[in-house]
Design a protein around this motif. Structure first.
Motif, short mmCIF file in Angstrom:
data_model
loop_
_atom_site.label_atom_id
_atom_site.label_comp_id
_atom_site.label_asym_id
_atom_site.label_seq_id
_atom_site.Cartn_x
_atom_site.Cartn_y
_atom_site.Cartn_z
N VAL A 258 0.87 -1.18 0.00
CA VAL A 258 0.00 0.00 0.00
C VAL A 258 0.91 1.22 0.00
O VAL A 258 1.51 1.57 1.02
N GLY B 287 1.37 5.05 -0.10
CA GLY B 287 0.62 6.26 0.17
C GLY B 287 1.20 7.00 1.35
O GLY B 287 2.37 7.43 1.32
N THR B 288 0.41 7.11 2.41
CA THR B 288 0.80 7.92 3.57
C THR B 288 1.18 7.09 4.78
O THR B 288 1.24 7.60 5.89
N VAL C 185 0.48 3.31 7.04
CA VAL C 185 -0.71 2.64 7.58
C VAL C 185 -0.57 2.58 9.10
O VAL C 185 0.46 2.14 9.61
N ASP D 85 0.45 6.83 10.43
CA ASP D 85 -0.22 7.51 9.33
C ASP D 85 -0.98 8.72 9.86
O ASP D 85 -2.11 8.61 10.31
N GLY E 240 -3.65 6.30 3.75
CA GLY E 240 -3.08 4.97 3.63
C GLY E 240 -3.81 3.94 4.47
O GLY E 240 -4.04 2.81 4.03
N PRO F 9 2.98 -1.67 4.28
CA PRO F 9 2.74 -0.22 4.29
C PRO F 9 4.01 0.56 3.93
O PRO F 9 5.01 0.49 4.64
N ARG G 193 5.41 4.43 2.83
CA ARG G 193 5.07 5.85 2.72
C ARG G 193 5.77 6.44 1.50
O ARG G 193 7.00 6.43 1.40
#
Length: 371
Positions: free
Chosen positions: A53, A55-56, A58, A80, A85, A113, A115
């Motif tokens: 994942v 993104g930002t 988790v 997060d 995320g 996870p 970032r």
């Protein structure tokens, strides 16, 4: 991302970081009903799959993630502040829990996870590094929950390496300006995902021939950052990254059930089995149609599509016949068989009646042969 906060929020919103709306206890969220993952869980829960994942980060403290479900180690981020995320990760793999009707698509999958941004759009270079980290960790599905607004040689190269390693790369169509494209969403070989609301209408701005499928992306429910160990959620949430999360979860189910498929073949299967747009062809915002999770996992596709060398872009859908469905006779053949049978029966009935009448006239004695 738009968030609605009910009066029953479990914590007062902080100035900087995301907080839960509460523990969701309403009806099964519409997006979850549409995908209906529980129908597939007797076949596959995504076990053995690792979904990265990007993104930002988790928040691993949300109680709806199973112990050990979030992978740690170099390059991972289990906090997060932004919250996006954690929301995306919950849609992919949150565990069923008696306190809520919300659950993720592939609860058997593990989550990686990573970032790639702390907020806003991702930087192409940072996103390329995050994809390479996912590949190094052997992720079978790479979810780009927060894409970049521009491309770069590093980013396109990272996508090529991920595909060469067999990963399914899924990215949200999230550009907010008319005519703009997000990346690697628009990169060749990436499954670009549009967003729909409960009425099946596209809600994202980004459009083009690169969009592959669409999935729920408006007024959704998912896990929240800042839960502090509780099972807690954010709702209603609208964000293109969430549509991509649904597709990534289904991709994990497909990979677990069809382990011999390449990443590109999984993408082909997801697009071929989607519910076609009203036009029957490709739509610039819906792609080849809305995701159909059950068909993607359970349908039997023609050998030349499911076999080695399946390529993109995807052509208009061929007939997809579920393995349990009998092949129907062509309507003209069926009609012809019925018509001929009717004629034969009528002729036989006429012969029988004539024979009986003649027999009666002869007192039921057999007729003599006359040369």
């Amino acid at each position: 991302m738009t968030l609605g906060l009910p009066a029953s929020a479990v914590a007062a919103p902080q100035a900087q970081c995301a907080n839960p709306s509460g523990t969701y206890g309403g009806a099964v969220p519409w997006g979850q009903r549409l995908i209906d993952p529980a129908r597939l869980w007797p076949l596959t829960r995504g076990d053995g799959q690792l979904v990265a994942v990007l993104g930002t980060g988790v928040d691993g403290q949300n109680g709806q993630f199973a112990p050990g479900q979030l992978e740690g180690g170099a390059g991972t981020e289990r906090s997060d502040c932004d919250g996006r995320g954690t929301i995306a990760a919950g849609i992919v793999g949150a565990q069923p829990d008696p306190s809520t009707t919300f659950a993720g698509v592939a609860p058997g999958a593990h989550l990686l996870p990573i970032r790639s941004t702390s907020g806003g759009d991702a930087d192409p270079g940072a996103l390329a590094d995050a994809i390479d980290t996912a590949v190094d960790r052997h992720a079978s599905v790479v979810l780009i929950a927060v894409p970049a607004v521009s491309d770069s040689p590093a980013l396109s190269g990272a996508v090529s390496r991920a595909r060469a390693a067999g990963a399914v790369v899924v990215s949200a169509a999230s550009a907010s300006q008319q005519g703009a494209r997000s990346y690697p969403t628009a990169t060749s070989g990436v499954l670009a995902v549009g967003s729909v609301n409960a009425a099946g209408e596209p809600v994202q701005t980004e459009a083009g021939d690169h969009v592959g499928v669409a999935a729920p992306g408006a007024d959704l429910v998912s896990t929240s950052a800042g839960a502090g160990g509780a099972v807690a959620h954010r709702w209603p949430v609208t964000d293109p990254g969430l549509a991509a999360a649904y597709v990534a979860g289904v991709a994990a189910l497909v990979r677990a059930y069809h382990p011999d498929l390449t990443g590109d073949q999984v993408v082909t299967r997801l697009t071929l089995t989607a519910h076609r747009p009203p036009s029957g062809g490709h739509d610039p915002r819906l792609g080849w149609g809305v995701l159909d999770a059950y068909a993607a996992v359970s349908s039997t596709l023609p050998a030349d599509v499911a076999g080695p060398g399946a390529a993109l872009p995807v052509p208009p859908a061929p007939a997809v016949v579920p393995a349990t469905a009998p092949a129907p006779h062509p309507p003209d053949v069926v009609a012809g068989v019925i018509a001929l049978a009717g004629v034969a029966l009528a002729a036989a009935a006429g012969v029988t009646v004539a024979a009986v009448r003649r027999a009666r006239r002869r007192g039921w004695r057999p007729a003599r042969f006359t040369p």
